[in-house]
Structures are given as structure tokens and as C-alpha cells.
Motif scaffolding. Structure first.
Motif, PDB file in Angstrom:
ATOM      1  N   GLY A 172     -34.499  52.563  42.590  1.00  0.00           N
ATOM      2  CA  GLY A 172     -34.288  51.227  42.856  1.00  0.00           C
ATOM      3  C   GLY A 172     -33.497  50.964  42.116  1.00  0.00           C
ATOM      4  N   GLY A 173     -33.487  50.152  41.154  1.00  0.00           N
ATOM      5  CA  GLY A 173     -32.604  49.144  40.394  1.00  0.00           C
ATOM      6  C   GLY A 173     -33.505  47.843  39.826  1.00  0.00           C
ATOM      7  N   ILE A 174     -32.920  46.614  39.329  1.00  0.00           N
ATOM      8  CA  ILE A 174     -33.025  45.757  38.599  1.00  0.00           C
ATOM      9  C   ILE A 174     -33.152  44.877  39.865  1.00  0.00           C
ATOM     10  CG2 ILE A 174     -31.849  43.701  37.688  1.00  0.00           C
ATOM     11  CD1 ILE A 174     -30.860  45.172  36.658  1.00  0.00           C
ATOM     12  N   CYS A 175     -34.353  43.798  40.261  1.00  0.00           N
ATOM     13  CA  CYS A 175     -34.777  43.217  40.983  1.00  0.00           C
ATOM     14  C   CYS A 175     -35.399  41.898  40.579  1.00  0.00           C
ATOM     15  CB  CYS A 175     -35.692  44.304  42.024  1.00  0.00           C
ATOM     16  SG  CYS A 175     -37.109  44.312  40.734  1.00  0.00           S
ATOM     17  N   GLY A 176     -34.977  41.486  39.952  1.00  0.00           N
ATOM     18  CA  GLY A 176     -35.562  40.265  39.471  1.00  0.00           C
ATOM     19  C   GLY A 176     -35.150  39.957  37.690  1.00  0.00           C
ATOM     20  N   ILE A 177     -34.981  38.602  37.600  1.00  0.00           N
ATOM     21  CA  ILE A 177     -34.750  38.222  36.171  1.00  0.00           C
ATOM     22  C   ILE A 177     -35.703  37.042  35.595  1.00  0.00           C
ATOM     23  CG2 ILE A 177     -33.120  36.814  37.571  1.00  0.00           C
ATOM     24  CD1 ILE A 177     -31.057  36.189  35.201  1.00  0.00           C
ATOM     25  N   LYS A 178     -35.776  37.013  34.589  1.00  0.00           N
ATOM     26  CA  LYS A 178     -36.814  35.845  33.344  1.00  0.00           C
ATOM     27  C   LYS A 178     -35.899  35.247  32.160  1.00  0.00           C
ATOM     28  CE  LYS A 178     -40.917  34.653  31.337  1.00  0.00           C
ATOM     29  NZ  LYS A 178     -43.099  35.575  31.494  1.00  0.00           N
ATOM     30  N   THR A 179     -35.417  34.622  31.802  1.00  0.00           N
ATOM     31  CA  THR A 179     -34.138  33.793  30.741  1.00  0.00           C
ATOM     32  C   THR A 179     -35.106  33.243  30.097  1.00  0.00           C
ATOM     33  OG1 THR A 179     -33.951  31.886  32.102  1.00  0.00           O
ATOM     34  CG2 THR A 179     -32.083  34.086  32.275  1.00  0.00           C
ATOM     35  N   LYS A 180     -34.859  33.321  28.906  1.00  0.00           N
ATOM     36  CA  LYS A 180     -34.988  32.438  27.941  1.00  0.00           C
ATOM     37  C   LYS A 180     -34.204  32.003  27.571  1.00  0.00           C
ATOM     38  CE  LYS A 180     -36.377  32.848  22.648  1.00  0.00           C
ATOM     39  NZ  LYS A 180     -36.971  34.410  21.635  1.00  0.00           N
ATOM     40  N   GLN A 181     -34.355  30.204  27.693  1.00  0.00           N
ATOM     41  CA  GLN A 181     -33.596  28.871  27.501  1.00  0.00           C
ATOM     42  C   GLN A 181     -34.071  28.292  25.992  1.00  0.00           C
ATOM     43  OE1 GLN A 181     -30.738  28.460  28.398  1.00  0.00           O
ATOM     44  NE2 GLN A 181     -30.339  29.585  29.854  1.00  0.00           N
ATOM     45  N   GLU A 182     -32.972  27.834  25.627  1.00  0.00           N
ATOM     46  CA  GLU A 182     -33.494  26.267  24.337  1.00  0.00           C
ATOM     47  C   GLU A 182     -33.024  24.989  25.223  1.00  0.00           C
ATOM     48  OE1 GLU A 182     -32.198  25.463  20.360  1.00  0.00           O
ATOM     49  OE2 GLU A 182     -30.469  25.474  20.804  1.00  0.00           O
ATOM     50  N   PRO A 183     -34.100  24.147  24.616  1.00  0.00           N
ATOM     51  CA  PRO A 183     -34.315  22.621  26.458  1.00  0.00           C
ATOM     52  C   PRO A 183     -32.429  22.066  25.124  1.00  0.00           C
ATOM     53  CG  PRO A 183     -36.653  23.453  25.269  1.00  0.00           C
ATOM     54  CD  PRO A 183     -35.715  24.277  24.772  1.00  0.00           C
ATOM     55  N   TYR A 184     -32.277  20.748  26.451  1.00  0.00           N
ATOM     56  CA  TYR A 184     -30.560  20.743  25.694  1.00  0.00           C
ATOM     57  C   TYR A 184     -31.614  19.791  24.689  1.00  0.00           C
ATOM     58  CZ  TYR A 184     -27.929  16.427  25.201  1.00  0.00           C
ATOM     59  OH  TYR A 184     -26.534  15.500  24.767  1.00  0.00           O
ATOM     60  N   GLN A 185     -30.323  19.819  23.205  1.00  0.00           N
ATOM     61  CA  GLN A 185     -31.193  18.883  22.525  1.00  0.00           C
ATOM     62  C   GLN A 185     -30.609  17.288  22.189  1.00  0.00           C
ATOM     63  OE1 GLN A 185     -32.918  20.893  19.810  1.00  0.00           O
ATOM     64  NE2 GLN A 185     -33.476  21.514  21.574  1.00  0.00           N
ATOM     65  N   GLU A 186     -30.098  16.957  23.011  1.00  0.00           N
ATOM     66  CA  GLU A 186     -29.535  15.757  22.519  1.00  0.00           C
ATOM     67  C   GLU A 186     -28.532  15.648  21.632  1.00  0.00           C
ATOM     68  OE1 GLU A 186     -33.872  13.244  22.771  1.00  0.00           O
ATOM     69  OE2 GLU A 186     -33.919  14.235  24.948  1.00  0.00           O
ATOM     70  N   GLY A 187     -27.887  15.942  21.802  1.00  0.00           N
ATOM     71  CA  GLY A 187     -26.790  15.339  20.367  1.00  0.00           C
ATOM     72  C   GLY A 187     -26.766  16.433  19.188  1.00  0.00           C
ATOM     73  N   LEU A 188     -27.969  17.409  18.820  1.00  0.00           N
ATOM     74  CA  LEU A 188     -27.986  18.253  17.910  1.00  0.00           C
ATOM     75  C   LEU A 188     -27.331  19.567  18.856  1.00  0.00           C
ATOM     76  CD1 LEU A 188     -31.632  17.720  16.422  1.00  0.00           C
ATOM     77  CD2 LEU A 188     -29.514  16.454  16.450  1.00  0.00           C
ATOM     78  N   ASP A 189     -27.568  20.629  17.842  1.00  0.00           N
ATOM     79  CA  ASP A 189     -26.715  21.479  18.163  1.00  0.00           C
ATOM     80  C   ASP A 189     -27.467  22.674  19.256  1.00  0.00           C
ATOM     81  OD1 ASP A 189     -25.332  23.977  17.612  1.00  0.00           O
ATOM     82  OD2 ASP A 189     -26.611  24.941  16.538  1.00  0.00           O
ATOM     83  N   ASP A 190     -26.499  22.914  20.404  1.00  0.00           N
ATOM     84  CA  ASP A 190     -27.462  23.340  21.562  1.00  0.00           C
ATOM     85  C   ASP A 190     -27.098  24.976  21.679  1.00  0.00           C
ATOM     86  OD1 ASP A 190     -28.703  21.391  23.280  1.00  0.00           O
ATOM     87  OD2 ASP A 190     -26.509  20.727  22.972  1.00  0.00           O
TER      88      ASP A 190
END
Length: 210
Positions: free
Chosen positions: A180-198
Motif C-alpha cells: 500500500g503506502g503512507i495513509c496517515g500522519i501524527k506530528t510532534k509540535q512545540e506550543p507557541y512560546q509567547e515571545g520565547l524561542d519557538d
């Protein structure tokens, strides 16, 4: 001589169109979201060089019988002294392998910054493996970006590289979807840091379906 140049230019355009083309004018695109998240998978593929920040978010899946045949990236371009985040999101385009008239998009959680790039397509078949370009953590006072770009290999062999940024290095290739093939995705995200390093997108997993 002028005709030779015209022919060469046309040939180059047709070649590039096989991997970077617009959707058929008659194609219908739907946003899948989490509607098909309970689709059965036989394998999860991942890489070992993902970024360290953030949390794993939700899964989004192509409908039954659909596989990822193309992708687009959300990328923030260099901020020239501001806070850089580079790769913010990955959008997969899903279709049946023999009919691209109906497409669904899946992307899991996407960061806040940047614009979506053009879409790259497998000439035939589906996406089956990937390689992630990641900038390692540079220390407390560094401007980290984590994930910067991605490459996919199609089941029909071509390798497609996104229009991401160039910080960091590519790690090893993931395992392949054997059927078959790739059929889905799940990401690892850092939340918005409100002025710090994103850093936004740090890592990604893809799912394989038969």
C-alpha cells in the motif's frame, strides 16, 4: 537555434511537471481531519533524529482505499534576526492509486508560522518512506528551529524533497511501507512560546495501510 531552445525549455517543463504539478482542474479536494482516524494500520514509520521539544498531537488518516500521493509544507522563511521556526507543518494529499479525481488532505497539528509551499506529487503510486532534516538543539541562548525539511520516496521510486529550510542535517531514512503506502500522519509540535524561542514542528510519524 531558437527552436532548439524552445524544445529544450518545453522538455524541462514537462519533466518537472511529473513531480511538481498542479491539481487536475476537475479534482475535488476535501479536508479529512480526524474523521477517518480509526482506519486500521499495519505499521508506523518514524526516524531517530526528530527534535526534542513539544508533544505528540493527534492522528489524521486518509479514507479507506486512499493513500498519500503528494505533499506540501508550511514553512516560515528566515526572519533576519527574529525568531526562526522553519518547518511548521506537513500536509499530505490522499487519493486512490488509480484515480486522482477525488483527494483528501491530512496534516495533524500544524504550527502558526509561515506559508504553504507548492505541492509535490508522485508520478504514480504512493509515498512509502521519509527522511527528516533537523537542526539539533544549540543550547540555552540559541535560536532553535528543529525540523527544517523533509524528503519522501515514492513507491514508483522518485525521491521528492520539500521546499523547507536548510538548517541542520538529514538523518537516516525511515523504514518503508512494504504494501500500500503512507495513509496517515501524527506530528510532534512545540506550543507557541509567547515571545520565547519557538521551534514549532519537531518530529513526525506516518502510518502504513494495506
Amino acid at each position: 537555434m531558437e527552436y532548439v531552445h524552445m524544445f529544450a525549455s518545453l522538455s524541462l517543463f514537462l519533466l518537472l511537471s511529473t513531480v511538481s504539478c498542479e491539481l487536475n482542474a476537475n479534482s475535488i479536494v476535501h479536508r479529512a481531519g480526524t474523521k477517518f482516524a480509526d482506519r486500521a494500520v499495519y505499521s508506523t514509520i518514524e526516524v531517530t533524529n526528530g527534535g526534542q521539544f513539544g508533544d505528540w498531537t493527534w492522528t489524521e488518516m486518509c479514507p479507506e482505499g486512499f493513500y498519500a500521493i503528494g505533499f506540501s509544507l508550511r514553512v516560515e522563511r528566515p526572519q533576519l534576526g527574529g525568531d526562526d521556526t522553519a518547518l511548521n507543518g506537513i500536509r499530505l494529499y490522499c487519493s486512490r492509486l488509480t484515480d486522482r479525481s477525488i483527494l483528501y488532505t491530512v496534516e495533524s497539528h500544524t504550527g502558526l508560522f509561515g506559508e504553504w509551499t507548492q505541492t509535490f506529487w508522485c508520478p504514480s503510486g504512493a509515498l512509502k518512506s521519509f527522511q527528516l532534516r533537523v537542526e539539533p538543539h544549540g543550547g540555552f541562548f540559541s535560536d532553535d528551529t528543529s525540523a527544517n525539511n523533509i524528503k519522501f520516496r515514492c513507491s514508483s521510486s522518485p525521491v521528492l524533497e520539500g521546499l523547507g529550510e536548510t538548517w541542520g542535517e538529514y538523518g537516516n531514512w525511515s523504514d518503508e511501507c512494504k504494501e500500500g503506502g503512507i495513509c496517515g500522519i501524527k506530528t510532534k509540535q512545540e506550543p507557541y512560546q509567547e515571545g520565547l524561542d519557538d521551534t514549532s514542528l519537531n518530529d513526525v510519524q506516518f502510518f502504513c495501510c494495506k
